[in-house]
Design a protein around this motif. Structure first.
Motif, PDB file in Angstrom:
ATOM      1  N   LYS A  41       2.977  -1.390   3.955  1.00 17.83           N
ATOM      2  CA  LYS A  41       2.479  -0.108   3.523  1.00 17.83           C
ATOM      3  C   LYS A  41       3.918   0.947   3.501  1.00 17.83           C
ATOM      4  O   LYS A  41       4.698   0.614   4.136  1.00 17.83           O
ATOM      5  N   ASP A  74       0.766  -1.301   0.072  1.00 16.85           N
ATOM      6  CA  ASP A  74      -0.006   0.205   0.022  1.00 16.85           C
ATOM      7  C   ASP A  74       0.963   1.397  -0.026  1.00 16.85           C
ATOM      8  O   ASP A  74       1.404   1.591   0.926  1.00 16.85           O
ATOM      9  N   CYS A 126      -6.466   7.338   0.855  1.00 18.47           N
ATOM     10  CA  CYS A 126      -5.458   6.378   1.559  1.00 18.47           C
ATOM     11  C   CYS A 126      -6.124   6.041   2.978  1.00 18.47           C
ATOM     12  O   CYS A 126      -5.903   5.096   3.357  1.00 18.47           O
ATOM     13  N   TRP A 185       1.136   5.051   0.405  1.00 16.65           N
ATOM     14  CA  TRP A 185       0.020   5.896   0.842  1.00 16.65           C
ATOM     15  C   TRP A 185       0.845   7.264   1.341  1.00 16.65           C
ATOM     16  O   TRP A 185       2.175   7.414   1.346  1.00 16.65           O
TER      17      TRP A 185
END
Length: 110
Positions: A58, A27, A36, A29
């Motif tokens: 992430k 992810d 997000c 973000w």
């Protein structure tokens, strides 16, 4: 039950992402990104549902711009899927949990 989404940065990228085995969802973000923030709880839920089958990490694009540039992340959230350290798919923009599950199930079956 707590999810297992690991935060990674440029220092850990090679070992934790490119050196990983199996399927991984990354992810990309940033803290200021509204979409997000809406995707984050979905990724957490998926990390619980797919525990032992898929790894979830992430990467904050503000703090790790070198990685975002390397993978041509133009908009966030961007979710990339890696299998054995290689990109196999990506999704740009917020999606429903069902869409993410469908993508993961397809990638696990391939």
């Amino acid at each position: 039950m707590a999810g297992s989404v690991k935060e990674v940065g440029s220092q850990e990228w090679e070992k934790d992402v490119l050196g990983s085995k199996g399927l991984m969802m990354v992810d990309f973000w940033a803290p200021w990104c509204g979409p997000c923030r809406s995707v984050a709880p979905i990724v957490e839920e998926l990390s619980v549902e797919y525990a032992g089958k898929v790894q979830f990490v992430k990467l904050n694009t503000d703090d790790n711009q070198d990685i975002a540039v390397r993978y041509q992340v133009m908009g966030i959230p961007t979710l990339m899927f890696f299998k054995d350290g290689q990109i196999v798919d990506k999704v740009v923009g917020a999606q429903s949990k069902k869409n993410f599950k469908d993508k993961i199930d397809t990638l696990l079956a391939s």
